[in-house]
Design a protein around this motif. Structure first.
Motif, PDB file in Angstrom:
ATOM      1  N   THR A 315       0.796  -0.970  -0.241  1.00  0.00           N
ATOM      2  CA  THR A 315       0.362   0.101   0.093  1.00  0.00           C
ATOM      3  C   THR A 315       0.828   1.250  -0.012  1.00  0.00           C
ATOM      4  N   ARG A 316       2.031   1.227  -0.068  1.00  0.00           N
ATOM      5  CA  ARG A 316       3.110   2.282   0.089  1.00  0.00           C
ATOM      6  C   ARG A 316       3.720   2.515  -1.367  1.00  0.00           C
ATOM      7  N   TRP A 317       3.268   3.520  -1.953  1.00  0.00           N
ATOM      8  CA  TRP A 317       3.582   3.700  -3.444  1.00  0.00           C
ATOM      9  C   TRP A 317       5.305   3.886  -3.693  1.00  0.00           C
ATOM     10  N   ASN A 318       5.698   3.072  -4.601  1.00  0.00           N
ATOM     11  CA  ASN A 318       7.142   3.153  -4.990  1.00  0.00           C
ATOM     12  C   ASN A 318       8.108   2.551  -4.014  1.00  0.00           C
ATOM     13  N   SER A 319       7.548   1.761  -2.890  1.00  0.00           N
ATOM     14  CA  SER A 319       8.250   1.124  -1.761  1.00  0.00           C
ATOM     15  C   SER A 319       9.067  -0.116  -2.495  1.00  0.00           C
ATOM     16  N   MET A 320       8.237  -0.679  -3.486  1.00  0.00           N
ATOM     17  CA  MET A 320       9.233  -1.775  -4.280  1.00  0.00           C
ATOM     18  C   MET A 320      10.300  -1.202  -4.821  1.00  0.00           C
TER      19      MET A 320
END
Length: 505
Positions: A315-320
């Motif tokens: 659910t946290r954008w750009n965390s990947m």
């Protein structure tokens, strides 16, 4: 005993050994002395062996004062010097500052009971009698502060002719559900204002009917429902259905849509096995202080900065992307540390490290797009169409792309075409870009469609008398469009696009 018991045997430095009172014992070294009502020998002993308590004429007054226990306040005064009491206005000013701090930084009300904070303020003001306001005072003043701020926001709403709102349904770490509604408007000074209308706990199910009811109630509470022009939300089916019943325009969150596209594209690459390994490796270090310390030690040995690894959260954008980049940056330290430890993890192969590098490279434009759209100090609608154009160019399959990257790009482009069709044909987004000096040449729109965008903008200007150019009523619309083009210093509407031009940059 004369002279007040010879100052109670030098203010307690000596005590009688027995009831005969012929021998005294030094309190500090336990040495015995004969006592004949004379203090000379005892005073000499203190001066030579225990100078810190010597009872000379110079410090007699100090020793006398020690016989009386000081209060904490008097003790602070004696150390700090003369106490300076702050004025009532200054005290009120400090209280107001504390209220603003507690409110804006989400501090607990009981922070005013912290003796450390009291000491800081006393030191800063040199008033060692100052006491912090009580919790109830902070609570009352915070409510007053809220009412004052709400009045200012209502004044802004009353002056605005058009308002946009954004809505989000989310859950806290304590599994409590909230609905947040934010207002966006341009004031009379052409400044963008964004502020929360409310963050309300929701106890019922997140059905579309319940969501629309909550949104309507908050909007009515602020008296702005009739002024709402658009509402921005994520792509959840319940919330999309909820806002479909409203008379204003719905704009799905572009950044959230990009994240959904990334998720679909990643699933096409068979990268999930490598991604699962990365999750476990990061967790190995994040959940064990000892493992993390060993990683930091190897980072120092390899001249790398001491940084923690980043865990990917769906659910946290750009965390990947952030997780992959951080792992790639500390590849040597991670490899060395895992080789030294006894663990049951599946380590990454060289091929998987290479795959991580290429996946991170292809995710980078998406991170840039999300961050560009995430600003809250500027209007970002004009960037949407240029970003779509930019991402389309970035996702063109190259001859040297590995199969998994080709699959990622192919799926990404297909999802973009499916999800962004409404964005590309949105006249308001086109006009928004046309009014942005960075994108005013509309190079991301087919050349034969650009004139239509300017004609629509021209009609809008004609509907606003104060902004209408003088020439509009005197010339044909075709000529008016050309004059408007000149005002904005635009290139020829039929100018061929430059494929090397990076509109996002």
């Amino acid at each position: 005993m004369g002279s007040n018991g010879n100052q109670s045997i030098l203010n307690g430095a000596f005590i009688f050994k027995d009831e005969s009172k012929k021998l005294v014992i030094c309190k500090y070294c336990s040495k015995e002395f004969a006592y004949h009502r004379s203090l000379t020998t005892l005073q000499y002993h203190l001066n030579s062996k225990h100078v810190f308590f010597a009872t000379t004429s110079k410090n007699q007054s100090k020793i006398a004062s020690l016989s009386k226990q000081l209060t904490i306040e008097d003790s602070i005064k004696s150390q700090k010097g003369v106490n300076k009491q702050i004025s009532a206005n200054k005290s009120k000013e400090i209280t107001e500052a504390i209220v603003c701090w507690v409110a804006s930084s989400c501090r607990p009300l009981n922070i005013v009971t912290d003796p450390g904070l009291t000491n800081v303020i006393r030191t800063a003001t040199s008033d060692y009698s100052y006491n912090l306001p009580c919790q109830n005072t902070i609570k009352i003043k915070m409510q007053t502060l809220y009412e004052d701020e709400k009045k200012k926001k209502i004044d802004l709403i009353n002056m605005a002719t058009s308002i946009a709102i954004t809505c989000d349904h989310w859950s806290s770490m304590g599994n409590v559900s909230y609905l947040g509604l934010t207002c966006h408007l341009i004031d009379n000074n052409w400044m963008l204002n964004s502020f929360a209308l409310g963050v309300h706990q929701t106890l019922d199910r997140h059905t579309s009917d319940n969501v629309s009811t909550h949104i309507r109630n908050i909007a009515d509470e602020w008296g702005l429902f009739e002024k709402i022009f658009s509402i921005g939300t994520d792509n959840g089916r319940n919330i999309v259905k909820a806002v479909s019943s409203f008379p204003f325009k719905h704009l799905p969150c572009f950044a959230h849509t990009v994240q959904l596209i990334i998720k679909s594209a990643i699933e096409e690459t068979a990268f999930d096995i490598t991604l699962a390994k990365c999750h476990r490796i990061v967790g190995h270090f994040k959940h064990s202080p000892a493992n993390n310390m060993e990683l930091h030690e190897n980072q120092i040995d390899l001249d790398l900065p001491q940084e923690n690894l980043i865990q990917h959260v769906v659910t946290r954008w750009n965390s990947m992307y952030d997780m992959l980049r951080r792992m790639l940056k500390h590849k040597k330290a991670i490899t060395v540390t895992l080789d030294e430890q006894n663990h049951h993890l599946q380590t990454l192969t060289e091929r998987e490290w290479e795959k991580m590098e290429k996946i991170a490279d292809v995710l980078h434009p998406c991170k840039v797009a999300s961050e560009l759209l995430g600003g809250n100090k500027y209007v970002s609608s004009s960037v949407v169409l240029p970003i779509i154009c930019h991402l389309s160019r970035e996702m063109i399959i190259q001859d040297d792309d590995p199969r998994y990257i080709a699959l990622f790009k192919e799926k990404f482009v297909n999802e973009m075409e499916r999800r962004f069709n409404d964005f590309l044909n949105d006249s308001w987004l086109q006009i928004s870009s046309a009014l942005d000096s960075r994108f005013k040449n509309l190079s991301f729109i087919a050349s034969n469609e650009r004139s239509n965008v300017w004609q629509r903008l021209l009609k809008l200007l004609e509907s606003v008398p104060d902004l209408k150019p003088v020439s509009i009523e005197q010339e044909p619309k075709e000529a008016s469009a050309i004059n408007l083009k000149m005002v904005f210093n635009l290139p020829d509407l039929d100018e061929v696009d430059s494929p090397s031009e990076d509109e996002v940059s």
